[in-house]
Motif scaffolding. Sequence first.
Motif, PDB file in Angstrom:
ATOM      1  N   THR A   1       0.814  -1.094  -0.034  1.00 49.17           N
ATOM      2  CA  THR A   1      -0.252  -0.192   0.120  1.00 49.17           C
ATOM      3  C   THR A   1       0.566   1.112  -0.019  1.00 49.17           C
ATOM      4  O   THR A   1       0.491   1.673  -0.710  1.00 49.17           O
ATOM      5  CB  THR A   1      -0.758  -0.270   0.916  1.00 49.17           C
ATOM      6  OG1 THR A   1      -1.280  -1.344   1.223  1.00 49.17           O
ATOM      7  CG2 THR A   1      -1.297   0.910   1.195  1.00 49.17           C
ATOM      8  N   ALA A   2       2.210   0.998   1.072  1.00 45.14           N
ATOM      9  CA  ALA A   2       2.894   2.815   0.917  1.00 45.14           C
ATOM     10  C   ALA A   2       2.811   2.640  -0.198  1.00 45.14           C
ATOM     11  O   ALA A   2       3.388   3.324  -0.853  1.00 45.14           O
ATOM     12  CB  ALA A   2       4.260   1.858   2.199  1.00 45.14           C
ATOM     13  N   LEU A   3       3.762   1.435  -1.293  1.00 41.70           N
ATOM     14  CA  LEU A   3       4.471   1.201  -2.449  1.00 41.70           C
ATOM     15  C   LEU A   3       3.456   2.562  -3.548  1.00 41.70           C
ATOM     16  O   LEU A   3       4.195   3.288  -4.081  1.00 41.70           O
ATOM     17  CB  LEU A   3       5.102   0.190  -3.279  1.00 41.70           C
ATOM     18  CG  LEU A   3       5.457   0.116  -4.506  1.00 41.70           C
ATOM     19  CD1 LEU A   3       7.044   1.286  -4.513  1.00 41.70           C
ATOM     20  CD2 LEU A   3       5.833  -1.149  -4.786  1.00 41.70           C
ATOM     21  N   ASN A   4       2.108   1.914  -3.876  1.00 45.25           N
ATOM     22  CA  ASN A   4       1.218   2.261  -4.395  1.00 45.25           C
ATOM     23  C   ASN A   4       0.665   3.870  -4.128  1.00 45.25           C
ATOM     24  O   ASN A   4       0.564   4.501  -5.152  1.00 45.25           O
ATOM     25  CB  ASN A   4       0.062   0.850  -4.795  1.00 45.25           C
ATOM     26  CG  ASN A   4      -0.010  -0.037  -5.015  1.00 45.25           C
ATOM     27  OD1 ASN A   4       1.065  -0.419  -5.742  1.00 45.25           O
ATOM     28  ND2 ASN A   4      -0.703  -1.214  -4.095  1.00 45.25           N
ATOM     29  N   THR A   5       0.689   4.012  -2.842  1.00 41.74           N
ATOM     30  CA  THR A   5       0.330   5.224  -2.885  1.00 41.74           C
ATOM     31  C   THR A   5       1.404   7.009  -2.525  1.00 41.74           C
ATOM     32  O   THR A   5       1.507   7.467  -3.450  1.00 41.74           O
ATOM     33  CB  THR A   5      -0.500   5.768  -0.681  1.00 41.74           C
ATOM     34  OG1 THR A   5      -0.742   4.106  -0.648  1.00 41.74           O
ATOM     35  CG2 THR A   5      -0.762   7.001  -0.664  1.00 41.74           C
ATOM     36  N   TYR A   6       2.756   5.990  -2.228  1.00 39.97           N
ATOM     37  CA  TYR A   6       4.139   6.477  -3.484  1.00 39.97           C
ATOM     38  C   TYR A   6       3.419   7.276  -4.738  1.00 39.97           C
ATOM     39  O   TYR A   6       4.217   8.578  -5.152  1.00 39.97           O
ATOM     40  CB  TYR A   6       5.165   6.564  -3.128  1.00 39.97           C
ATOM     41  CG  TYR A   6       5.892   6.077  -0.938  1.00 39.97           C
ATOM     42  CD1 TYR A   6       5.852   7.625  -1.013  1.00 39.97           C
ATOM     43  CD2 TYR A   6       5.909   4.822  -0.560  1.00 39.97           C
ATOM     44  CE1 TYR A   6       6.302   8.005   0.973  1.00 39.97           C
ATOM     45  CE2 TYR A   6       6.717   5.605   0.261  1.00 39.97           C
ATOM     46  CZ  TYR A   6       6.864   6.262   0.929  1.00 39.97           C
ATOM     47  OH  TYR A   6       7.030   6.784   2.665  1.00 39.97           O
ATOM     48  N   LYS A   7       3.644   6.225  -5.243  1.00 38.37           N
ATOM     49  CA  LYS A   7       3.603   5.970  -7.196  1.00 38.37           C
ATOM     50  C   LYS A   7       2.072   6.930  -7.122  1.00 38.37           C
ATOM     51  O   LYS A   7       2.310   8.423  -8.270  1.00 38.37           O
ATOM     52  CB  LYS A   7       3.287   4.980  -7.469  1.00 38.37           C
ATOM     53  CG  LYS A   7       4.394   4.070  -7.639  1.00 38.37           C
ATOM     54  CD  LYS A   7       4.216   2.562  -7.600  1.00 38.37           C
ATOM     55  CE  LYS A   7       5.238   1.637  -8.352  1.00 38.37           C
ATOM     56  NZ  LYS A   7       5.404   0.132  -9.048  1.00 38.37           N
TER      57      LYS A   7
END
Length: 719
Positions: A247-253
């Motif tokens: 989720t962190a990765l998708n939100t950063y993107k």
Amino acid sequence: MKIVLKCIIFFVVYLQVNSLSAQRFKSLNNDEIFTVRGSVTEKDTRKPIAKVNIEVNGGAYTTTNIAGDFRIQVKYGDELIIRHKDFNTIYYTINSRERIDVIVEPAITSSSVKSKYKSPKQFNALIDSALVYLKSDAEKSIQFVTEALAESKSVKQNSEVYEVLGDVNAYWKQYDLAISNYRISLNNVQTNEVKLKLAKAYELNGNYQESIELYNSLEEPELSNWQITTKYEGLADVYLKTEDLKTALNTYKKALEIAKDKKLSPKITDLNSKIAQAYEKMGATNLAESFYKSAMSLASQQSKKRAVEEKEKVAEFQSKNNAIEAEIALREEVVKDVQDIEKDSIISNDSPITIQKQNYKIGTAYAMQNDYEKAIPYLKKSIEVAEDKEDLVIQKDATRKLSEVYRDAGDYNKALSTAKVYERLVDELYIKKEQEIIQAARFSRDLANKQNRIMSLENERQLAESKYQLTAERNKRQKLVIYSLIGGLVLLLVTAYFMFKYIKQQRLANNLLALKSLRSQMNPHFIFNALNSVNSFIATNDERTANKYLSDFSTLMRTVLENSEKDFIPLEKEIELLELYTKLEHFRFQDKFDYSIIVNDNVEVEDFQIPPMLLQPYIENAVWHGLRYKTEKGLLQIVVSKKTASEITITITDNGVGRARSRSLKTDHQKKQKSTAMNNIKKRVNILNTMYKDKVDVFVDDLSNAQDTGTKVVVTLRK
């Protein structure tokens, strides 16, 4: 055993105080992004200007709110571009953290716009001072905040005071106090900027769910582009800390997509770096390396310090992945870059890019390769620089590592002597940390006391407000009775006013109806008399002359009918009607009279109006009842002359037989008709004078004392 015990105690103490005490000695960072506040007002009226476009050249963007205030993320050296349709574009270079007050004039000419620093008012000056000392002297900053609270005159200013207090707490890592102060700020005025700060404080304080809920509650249409990016970046930071890596990765993107779309360069660099960290935690080394390199490339296009910080992160990544050669190469670049940076600014010892730390890590990397010959000079250089900069922690770590390198290289004498130096450094660091613990405790206590003082001031303010409200409530009840009586009186007066207005309107309506009725009586009377004239004329004249007479008659009828519905018509039109009517009458009775119509030159005909068909009956009487009975040829004269600046007179004279002789020559039926026509005119004049304040005056008298006395009619007309 003694050395081991001291090392254990040292690390426990270090972990407790490092996060707070290190910040006290942090120097100002010229490349750091911070929030600058400001306002845009009109010069003469001091009226705030809303929806002014505020943009950092190639960076953040925002607009002023309804109060003319704005906040924007900047760094030293950035250029602010201030645009609005009502004034010329203003350019301002950021050289301090102080509030920017822009005072403008309307853009009448290119030289009419002025932008300057305005000497701030007392409250704004105190807030600005608090922000200046925020990172260098927390106690002084809070003192200014306390004084600003005492000067506060509105909920908006209260909100700003507690926001700045929260900023101080957050910087000095007192996140629980920061949360309390941000919440008080929001209780006064709801702003998205403070909500974002509160969400970050929740995250740093470990309140992860509260942080996520607050971030998700922020509505994107209400946020600036920078704030939207900050929202998703903050959410991703929380997910990363809670190990929700996907989720962190998708939100950063998602944040990165917004930053790229809106061209927010600093955010693009930061987000590439954070995505790399997320991939690194997930074990996706290749993807992490790709994003680290992208972040490093983007950082090189910004400031040199930002580029160096990103190189250091990549070097750490290479170190963890045993890419020793790549790590060493990057750290050597960092050392050279930092040497250039330190020519213009100071880098604090807690920064990861200091020369002593880089030399220490290069030496450590060579030691891991068992290349002791290269490791030793770097470690010695690290110790030397650390001693010069009073960085006892790195001096101690580098000395320990140097002792280990000497030992592994087989030089036991130097290993032993270096170990003794290390032991001495541990003792010194232990003493220093004890002092820092005492200082940190005192510092925390002082901040807590100042916070309590501020809360006491707020409680006193609230108590004073409560007393004021109680007094106001008592006064309100007393005033309620007075206001009720006044309200009843006002209601009575309003009722009387509307009744008077209604009666006046009814009277006006009745007058209008009477005028319409009188005009409706006059038109048939005039038309009947005119038709008799036409009939008589046709019977006694040839066909061509009769046709000409009939054509003029039809023009006269059309003019009369057009004016019949109006209370007043321009005097010029009435004179034209009289000329046409008199011409027709003279055409028929050419042997009985001559006529003249004279308008004096000093009369401005266009400035006056007259009731339609007011003069025609008097001319008709002069012809039919005065001049027609004369034995010799008579004279009809109409003269328009100026009486005063606002009055004119219209004088109708004839040298006919006079009123008395005319009555003796008429039949009873003719006498009745004349009486009806004259009464009609008198009624019209009376009604019009009632409605329009004595606008028309009519006076009738004999012209002379001769046998044919004649008649004189004087009509006075006011503007």
